[in-house]
Every structure is written in C-alpha cells, then in structure tokens.
Motif scaffolding. Structure first.
Motif, PDB file in Angstrom:
ATOM      1  N   CYS A  57       0.810  -1.231   0.000  1.00 53.29           N
ATOM      2  CA  CYS A  57       0.000   0.000   0.000  1.00 53.29           C
ATOM      3  C   CYS A  57       0.834   1.269   0.000  1.00 53.29           C
ATOM      4  CB  CYS A  57      -0.926  -0.001   1.206  1.00 53.29           C
ATOM      5  SG  CYS A  57      -2.013   1.435   1.256  1.00 53.29           S
ATOM      6  N   GLN A  92     -13.566   6.731   4.179  1.00 49.32           N
ATOM      7  CA  GLN A  92     -12.374   5.878   4.194  1.00 49.32           C
ATOM      8  C   GLN A  92     -11.146   6.678   4.613  1.00 49.32           C
ATOM      9  OE1 GLN A  92     -10.273   3.942   0.627  1.00 49.32           O
ATOM     10  NE2 GLN A  92     -11.540   2.282   1.402  1.00 49.32           N
ATOM     11  N   ARG A 144     -11.426  -5.427   4.481  1.00 46.32           N
ATOM     12  CA  ARG A 144     -11.034  -6.610   3.715  1.00 46.32           C
ATOM     13  C   ARG A 144     -10.105  -7.485   4.555  1.00 46.32           C
ATOM     14  NH1 ARG A 144      -9.294  -4.431  -2.294  1.00 46.32           N
ATOM     15  NH2 ARG A 144     -11.369  -3.812  -3.042  1.00 46.32           N
ATOM     16  N   GLU A 146      -8.098  -9.238   3.065  1.00 52.17           N
ATOM     17  CA  GLU A 146      -6.953  -9.114   2.118  1.00 52.17           C
ATOM     18  C   GLU A 146      -6.483 -10.478   1.606  1.00 52.17           C
ATOM     19  OE1 GLU A 146      -6.796  -6.135   1.280  1.00 52.17           O
ATOM     20  OE2 GLU A 146      -7.049  -4.848   3.028  1.00 52.17           O
ATOM     21  N   LEU A 184      -7.374  -9.139  -2.028  1.00 46.60           N
ATOM     22  CA  LEU A 184      -6.535  -8.737  -3.155  1.00 46.60           C
ATOM     23  C   LEU A 184      -6.240  -9.983  -3.975  1.00 46.60           C
ATOM     24  CD1 LEU A 184      -4.171  -6.332  -1.247  1.00 46.60           C
ATOM     25  CD2 LEU A 184      -5.552  -5.726  -3.238  1.00 46.60           C
ATOM     26  N   PHE A 215      -4.136  -6.777  -7.258  1.00 48.25           N
ATOM     27  CA  PHE A 215      -2.976  -6.071  -6.691  1.00 48.25           C
ATOM     28  C   PHE A 215      -2.324  -5.237  -7.796  1.00 48.25           C
ATOM     29  CE2 PHE A 215       1.723  -6.499  -6.811  1.00 48.25           C
ATOM     30  CZ  PHE A 215       2.036  -5.535  -5.861  1.00 48.25           C
ATOM     31  N   ILE A 216      -1.977  -3.988  -7.464  1.00 51.01           N
ATOM     32  CA  ILE A 216      -1.278  -3.118  -8.413  1.00 51.01           C
ATOM     33  C   ILE A 216      -0.010  -2.602  -7.726  1.00 51.01           C
ATOM     34  CG2 ILE A 216      -1.452  -1.012  -9.816  1.00 51.01           C
ATOM     35  CD1 ILE A 216      -4.548  -1.464  -9.732  1.00 51.01           C
ATOM     36  N   ILE A 290      -3.182   4.812  -2.924  1.00 51.30           N
ATOM     37  CA  ILE A 290      -3.010   3.438  -2.410  1.00 51.30           C
ATOM     38  C   ILE A 290      -2.195   2.645  -3.420  1.00 51.30           C
ATOM     39  CG2 ILE A 290      -4.268   1.331  -1.887  1.00 51.30           C
ATOM     40  CD1 ILE A 290      -6.550   2.959  -0.861  1.00 51.30           C
ATOM     41  N   TYR A 291      -2.540   2.804  -4.699  1.00 51.72           N
ATOM     42  CA  TYR A 291      -1.807   2.187  -5.812  1.00 51.72           C
ATOM     43  C   TYR A 291      -1.725   3.218  -6.931  1.00 51.72           C
ATOM     44  CZ  TYR A 291      -6.657   1.450  -7.147  1.00 51.72           C
ATOM     45  OH  TYR A 291      -7.985   1.655  -7.404  1.00 51.72           O
TER      46      TYR A 291
HETATM   47  N1  5AD Z   1      -3.194  -2.543  -5.213  1.00 53.79           N
HETATM   48  C1  5AD Z   1      -4.513  -2.832  -5.160  1.00 53.79           C
HETATM   49  N2  5AD Z   1      -5.281  -2.642  -4.074  1.00 53.79           N
HETATM   50  C2  5AD Z   1      -4.695  -2.140  -2.984  1.00 53.79           C
HETATM   51  N3  5AD Z   1      -5.188  -1.871  -1.754  1.00 53.79           N
HETATM   52  C3  5AD Z   1      -4.183  -1.370  -1.001  1.00 53.79           C
HETATM   53  N4  5AD Z   1      -3.048  -1.317  -1.723  1.00 53.79           N
HETATM   54  C4  5AD Z   1      -3.342  -1.802  -2.958  1.00 53.79           C
HETATM   55  C5  5AD Z   1      -2.580  -2.032  -4.132  1.00 53.79           C
HETATM   56  N5  5AD Z   1      -1.282  -1.745  -4.199  1.00 53.79           N
HETATM   57  C6  5AD Z   1      -6.563  -2.156  -1.335  1.00 53.79           C
HETATM   58  C7  5AD Z   1      -6.600  -3.030  -0.078  1.00 53.79           C
HETATM   59  C8  5AD Z   1      -7.410  -2.196   0.893  1.00 53.79           C
HETATM   60  C9  5AD Z   1      -8.173  -1.268  -0.008  1.00 53.79           C
HETATM   61  C10 5AD Z   1      -8.668  -0.021   0.651  1.00 53.79           C
HETATM   62  O1  5AD Z   1      -7.252  -0.977  -1.021  1.00 53.79           O
HETATM   63  O2  5AD Z   1      -7.281  -4.248  -0.372  1.00 53.79           O
HETATM   64  O3  5AD Z   1      -8.271  -2.963   1.713  1.00 53.79           O
END
Ligand code: 5AD
Ligand code: FES
Length: 328
Positions: A57, A92, A144, A146, A184, A215-216, A290-291
């Motif tokens: 994150c 959030q 989540r 996760e 994720l 995931f990114i 976040i990403y």
């Molecule tokens: N890529 C995709 N989703 C992400 N999250 C956090 N980092 C990433 C990332 N790099 C998602 C997590 C979290 C939500 C708020 O964002 O699953 O629960």
C-alpha cells in the motif's frame, strides 16, 4: 441452486476455457437476486495518514514521499455527494490515530443528519469503538481480510495480527453492521488454492459485501518490482463470489478499472451490482495513492457522477435511488 465446492472453485480458477460461461452465470444470478439497479456509493478519502506498513500500500507509514492530509470539512464533501444523489457515503482513511472514538462519533452523528446510509472503512478498531460507531449511526463497515492465507497475511502486514482482523469482522457482525470484506488478487506468492479459501471464507462469515481487486504494484513500496495482479483472475474470483453468495452487494472495483479501461462495466456484467465513485475533493484525491494510476484523479465529483450513470445506462441498467442495503 448453483453452488461449488472448494475443489470445483480451484478447477474453475485454473481453467480459462470456461470463463464466458462463468461470467454469464454470475451475471444471471446477479440479475435474479439483485435486479438491474446499480447502487452508487460516494467515497470520501478523508485522511491518508496511516500507522500500518502493508507491503503493497502506497499509504504505508514508511512511505515518506507523500504529502499527508486530513480533510477538516468532511461534512461539506458529504453534502456535495448528497446533492449529486448519492444514498450511501463511504468514509475511508488510513489507520489514523487522530480519529479517536469520540471524534469519529461526532463525525458519524453529523453525517447521519443527512439522508444517507453511512459506511466506515477506517481499519481495525476495538469492540468498544465499533460499538460506539454503530450506536452513533454507522450502518456498514468495510474491512477486507486481504488474504485468508495466514502466512501470506503476516508477510504482507508487518506488525499486524491476522487474528485481530478476524476479531473485527466477528465483532462487526455481532454489532449488527452490514459487513464488507474482500481480498486482493495477485499478491506475490498467493496461490490459487488460497483464493478458493478466500471465497469459502466470504461464505462462511456470511459477508454482506465483498470487494475484490487486483494487486497493483506501487513504486514507493517494497513490492514495487512485483508484477500486477491479473484482471481476468480477479474478475473470476468476483464472479465465483456472486455465484456462492447470491444476494450480497459486490462492487465493480476501481482497481479493476485501473487495469482495464472498461473494467467496471465488465465487472457489472460479471456479477457486480455496486460502484463506488470518488467524491473526495480534487486537491486531496491525488494524495490518496493506495496504488498508482488510480482513475478519475482529475475529474470533479459532478463529472464522475454523470460519467458512471451514462455507462450504467449504456448497458441497460439504471442507478438505484435506494440506500442499497443487502436486504431491502
Ligand atoms: N493494489 C490494489 N489494491 C490495494 N489496496 C491497497 N493497496 C493496494 C494495491 N497496491 C486495497 C486493499 C485495501 C483497499 C482499501 O485498497 O485491499 O483494503
Ligand atoms: Fe470518474 Fe468516469 S467515473 S471519470
């Protein structure tokens, strides 16, 4: 009634030759149980300050390359969302210690004066805090899991406790929240078997909402050199979740649209019935990374609201005017 065993789920996840069948089955079940209305949730990212170090994150505390913020006038953003017709607001933030039980309860009570359902997505909290938020009027809570693979969870979340996250989910259910969770897809070393376990877990806890995103890789995290998750695999996990948990709310996630320019519409046609457009003021939005390559970074809330409604209408669906609880 369609139901799949863990083994069948694994088989389906591994085999791409029946994807079209899977997506249309999920779409059919969505239509049967949720109809053609799409629920919009207005997302306010009110603080990007976070004490956690989740490896994936961009908001992780060790990332010194972002400007941290707290939005002082959350109510103003919420009123704007209401003006645009949103019936749910999602608050959030990172895990930001500034927002004590007392401060959060004030915010909740203030927002609940508006005609909306309120969802919180602010991380792990004590039973006492969650109880107070509920009593102040919070309707739903997103957290989540996760990944349900404990070993992987521990690798991805230094200094965090898998059991505490589970405890939160159980407490939320006990307190009568609508509970959202999710996972994720595409974390390093994540197995197909564990994704099947994730889906079984959503069913086991009877989640009311499940958000699934690929995931990114974020350049300012330890996972910067890892490959992104796979869009189609994330879509398959989502479709299977719809098939197993027929009447729940499932968002077409923003991360899906980041990997595929039509990702949210494809998701809405593969089991999803919810979209969460961003209503965070633009000056903050870019800082809630976040990403990377998040969508709508330069679009005003008004623009997104029209944009998404047009897209929804273009596939013969409509925007709901209801709160969009799991059971109406
Ligand atoms: N890529 C995709 N989703 C992400 N999250 C956090 N980092 C990433 C990332 N790099 C998602 C997590 C979290 C939500 C708020 O964002 O699953 O629960
Ligand atoms: Fe933001 Fe389309 S939803 S531009």
């Amino acid at each position: 009634m369609t139901d799949f065993s863990r083994n069948e789920i694994i088989e389906i996840l591994k085999d791409d030759s029946k994807n079209e069948w899977l997506f249309s089955l999920a779409d059919k079940i969505r239509k049967e149980y949720k109809g053609d209305e799409v629920h919009l949730r207005g997302l306010i990212e009110f603080s990007n300050i976070c004490k956690c170090r989740c490896k994936y994150c961009g908001l992780r505390s060790e990332n010194k390359n972002i400007q941290r913020y707290r939005i002082t006038d959350i109510t103003e953003s919420a009123k704007n969302a209401v003006r645009l017709g949103y019936k749910t607001i999602v608050l959030q933030s990172g895990e930001d210690g500034f927002y004590t039980k007392e401060i959060m309860c004030e915010i909740i009570k203030e927002l609940k004066k508006l005609d909306i359902a309120l969802t919180l997505s602010i991380g792990e909290r004590s039973f006492e805090d969650l109880k107070a938020f509920r009593e102040s009027g919070a309707d739903r809570y997103l957290i989540r899991i996760e990944t349900t693979d404990r070993k992987l969870y521990e690798k991805m979340h230094p200094r965090m406790d898998f059991d505490n996250r589970m405890r939160c989910l159980k407490d939320l259910k006990k307190l009568g929240y609508e509970v959202g969770t999710g996972c994720l897809v595409g974390l390093p070393e994540q197995s197909i078997d564990s994704l099947a376990d994730d889906i079984m877990f959503f069913k086991e806890i009877n989640a009311d909402m499940v958000g699934i995103g690929p995931f990114i890789a974020h350049p300012q995290t330890p996972l910067k050199d890892e490959p992104n998750g796979n869009f189609t695999l994330a879509l398959k996990v989502m479709a299977l979740t719809r098939i197993l948990l027929k009447d729940i709310n499932i968002p077409a996630t923003t991360a899906m649209e980041t990997l595929n320019p039509n990702g949210r519409i494809i998701a809405l046609q593969s089991g999803a019935n919810v979209v969460m457009p961003n209503v965070t003021p633009l000056e903050y939005r870019k800082k809630y990374e976040i990403y990377p390559n998040k969508i709508c970074l330069n679009e005003e809330p008004e623009h997104c609201r029209k944009c998404i409604e047009n897209k929804i209408n273009s596939i013969g669906r409509t925007v709901s005017k209801n709160y969009g609880f799991r059971k109406n």
